[in-house]
Design a protein around this motif. Structure first.
Motif, PDB file in Angstrom:
ATOM      1  N   THR A  85       0.841  -1.192   0.000  1.00 54.70           N
ATOM      2  CA  THR A  85       0.000   0.000   0.000  1.00 54.70           C
ATOM      3  C   THR A  85       0.877   1.242   0.000  1.00 54.70           C
ATOM      4  OG1 THR A  85      -1.704  -1.165   1.249  1.00 54.70           O
ATOM      5  CG2 THR A  85      -1.808   1.237   1.228  1.00 54.70           C
ATOM      6  N   SER A 106       2.103   5.132   0.607  1.00 49.86           N
ATOM      7  CA  SER A 106       1.952   6.035   1.745  1.00 49.86           C
ATOM      8  C   SER A 106       1.661   7.444   1.260  1.00 49.86           C
ATOM      9  CB  SER A 106       3.219   6.039   2.602  1.00 49.86           C
ATOM     10  OG  SER A 106       4.296   6.629   1.885  1.00 49.86           O
ATOM     11  N   ALA A 107       1.157   8.272   2.167  1.00 54.27           N
ATOM     12  CA  ALA A 107       0.891   9.668   1.828  1.00 54.27           C
ATOM     13  C   ALA A 107       2.183  10.384   1.434  1.00 54.27           C
ATOM     14  CB  ALA A 107       0.225  10.370   3.011  1.00 54.27           C
ATOM     15  N   VAL A 155       3.009   9.735  -2.147  1.00 54.48           N
ATOM     16  CA  VAL A 155       2.123  10.486  -3.039  1.00 54.48           C
ATOM     17  C   VAL A 155       2.619  11.927  -3.177  1.00 54.48           C
ATOM     18  CG1 VAL A 155      -0.226  11.326  -3.394  1.00 54.48           C
ATOM     19  CG2 VAL A 155       0.141   9.035  -2.455  1.00 54.48           C
ATOM     20  N   ALA A 199     -10.324  10.559   2.374  1.00 53.47           N
ATOM     21  CA  ALA A 199      -9.970   9.192   1.981  1.00 53.47           C
ATOM     22  C   ALA A 199     -10.748   8.176   2.809  1.00 53.47           C
ATOM     23  CB  ALA A 199      -8.465   8.975   2.139  1.00 53.47           C
ATOM     24  N   TRP A 226      -9.025  12.557  -6.309  1.00 47.60           N
ATOM     25  CA  TRP A 226      -9.040  11.245  -5.665  1.00 47.60           C
ATOM     26  C   TRP A 226      -9.161  10.178  -6.746  1.00 47.60           C
ATOM     27  CZ3 TRP A 226     -12.858   7.423  -5.680  1.00 47.60           C
ATOM     28  CH2 TRP A 226     -14.105   7.781  -6.187  1.00 47.60           C
ATOM     29  N   VAL A 256       1.130   4.543  -6.674  1.00 47.24           N
ATOM     30  CA  VAL A 256       1.131   5.984  -6.856  1.00 47.24           C
ATOM     31  C   VAL A 256       1.198   6.357  -8.335  1.00 47.24           C
ATOM     32  CG1 VAL A 256       2.352   8.127  -6.331  1.00 47.24           C
ATOM     33  CG2 VAL A 256       2.187   6.337  -4.602  1.00 47.24           C
ATOM     34  N   ALA A 258      -2.112   6.506 -10.002  1.00 51.61           N
ATOM     35  CA  ALA A 258      -2.877   7.697  -9.620  1.00 51.61           C
ATOM     36  C   ALA A 258      -2.409   8.923 -10.400  1.00 51.61           C
ATOM     37  CB  ALA A 258      -2.746   7.931  -8.120  1.00 51.61           C
ATOM     38  N   ALA A 283      -2.031  14.834   1.559  1.00 54.67           N
ATOM     39  CA  ALA A 283      -2.348  13.581   0.884  1.00 54.67           C
ATOM     40  C   ALA A 283      -2.711  12.524   1.914  1.00 54.67           C
ATOM     41  CB  ALA A 283      -1.168  13.103   0.030  1.00 54.67           C
ATOM     42  N   VAL A 317      -4.080   8.048   2.181  1.00 53.66           N
ATOM     43  CA  VAL A 317      -4.401   6.767   1.552  1.00 53.66           C
ATOM     44  C   VAL A 317      -5.303   5.992   2.510  1.00 53.66           C
ATOM     45  CG1 VAL A 317      -3.498   4.595   0.647  1.00 53.66           C
ATOM     46  CG2 VAL A 317      -2.205   6.722   0.319  1.00 53.66           C
ATOM     47  N   TYR A 327      -7.591   3.755  -1.976  1.00 53.03           N
ATOM     48  CA  TYR A 327      -8.043   5.079  -2.383  1.00 53.03           C
ATOM     49  C   TYR A 327      -6.975   6.114  -2.038  1.00 53.03           C
ATOM     50  CZ  TYR A 327     -12.577   2.841  -2.877  1.00 53.03           C
ATOM     51  OH  TYR A 327     -13.594   2.008  -3.259  1.00 53.03           O
ATOM     52  N   ILE A 328      -6.612   6.935  -3.023  1.00 47.99           N
ATOM     53  CA  ILE A 328      -5.581   7.952  -2.862  1.00 47.99           C
ATOM     54  C   ILE A 328      -6.211   9.326  -3.067  1.00 47.99           C
ATOM     55  CG2 ILE A 328      -3.369   8.822  -3.719  1.00 47.99           C
ATOM     56  CD1 ILE A 328      -2.752   6.001  -4.696  1.00 47.99           C
TER      57      ILE A 328
END
Length: 336
Positions: A34, A36-37, A40, A70, A113, A119, A122, A146, A148, A155-156
């Protein structure tokens, strides 16, 4: 010998569990970690730097907005959901963010979003149209947040905004934040994006005409053309109560000098075909988009799993385990 073969598999699993990092093992099995913010934000700033723009600063208020958004989307809410009926700009102001721009149009702020596994997916999706690209590459942005969230998908969310030059709230900011739920719904139709004003060249007679785009106001237009709202109203016979809408052709300057012809090739941005995902925007169908033409690829450096490295680990461990098991079986086999 056969009875000793049952030790080979447990031996192999034991060696693998100690020597092979769990993240590498998961990635070797085709599982994406997954994002991370931080990853992003780094990707968005890398894109801005590649386009000659300043990177954005991480702001706690925008991080809070992004995480709430998010989590809401991951919980089943539609995109661009706001608490208590607030607009995005009102929400940021209520959290103490010194939002710049025309607050009657919710200031310089926007949100993207998407449901994406990594990443890079996105970023490429957002590069697929003008408004989402503007969220990342607008000159009228100074800060970013940002987040997640994971449920059935990853969802980003990103929030970008421009704060005032002195870092202080605009004097009338409080008047734009409703005090009750009833008041909070009054501005629910404000645009989700503020489009920057691109200055038009002068005509041969010295007049400069500007065609109003979605999300633009007399305030932002007057600022771009270094004039005043009152002067634009006078030139265009507009009453104080007249609101401009998309498509208006306004006289914004008189006696201007035509610019010299542009000979250098203008910079254009390549976008790849966007990944088909769930609907990402509540933009109306009439929203104008930024023209984006494919010419050269903009690299986005994002660390991704290296499946070949993980496979090499696994193959090497399997070979070691097989040799060890075979040697063990031969060394303790009873004589016939």
């Amino acid at each position: 010998m056969r009875k000793y073969l049952v030790w080979i598999i447990p031996l192999f699993l034991l060696i693998t569990s100690f020597l092979l990092p769990k993240e590498t093992l998961a990635r070797s099995l085709g599982q994406d970690s997954t994002p991370s913010a931080t990853e992003v934000i780094q990707a968005v700033n890398a894109l801005r730097i590649a386009n000659g723009l300043n990177p954005l600063n991480t702001h706690p208020a925008l991080m809070q907005v992004a995480q709430w958004e998010a989590n809401a989307i991951a919980g089943g809410a539609p995109g661009h959901t706001r608490p208590n009926g607030l607009t995005l700009g009102q929400w940021m102001i209520s959290l103490g963010y010194p939002l710049a721009g025309d607050l009657s149009l919710d200031g310089y702020r926007s949100e993207n979003w998407v449901a994406a596994r990594i990443v890079d997916e996105a970023i490429q999706f957002w590069l697929g149209d003008g408004p989402h690209t503007n969220t990342m590459l607008s000159l009228d942005r100074s800060d970013i947040g940002a987040a997640v969230a994971v449920s059935d998908q990853v969802y980003i969310v990103i929030e970008t905004a421009l704060q005032t030059s002195n870092g202080q709230m605009q004097t009338d900011a409080e008047t734009f934040v409703p005090e009750s739920e009833d008041g909070a719904t009054q501005n629910s139709l404000l645009p989700q994006y503020i489009m920057p004003v691109i200055v038009s060249p002068a005509r041969p007679d010295g007049d400069v005409l500007h065609k109003v785009q979605y999300g633009q106001s007399l305030w932002s237009i007057a600022t771009a053309y270094q004039t005043t709202v009152d002067q634009i109203r006078v030139w265009n016979n507009l009453d104080d109560d007249t609101s401009i809408v998309e498509g208006y052709l306004l006289l914004v300057q008189k006696g201007a000098t035509q610019p010299a012809p542009i000979t250098a090739t203008s910079f254009v941005l390549e976008t790849s075909t966007p990944i088909i995902a769930s609907p990402m925007s509540t933009m109306p169908a009439s929203t104008p988009t930024i023209s984006i033409q494919p010419t050269s690829t903009i690299p986005i450096e994002i660390d991704e799993p290296n499946p070949s490295s993980a496979r090499s680990w696994l193959v090497g461990l399997i070979i070691v385990a097989m040799i060890a098991g075979f040697w063990l079986a031969l060394s303790i086999r009873s004589p016939e």
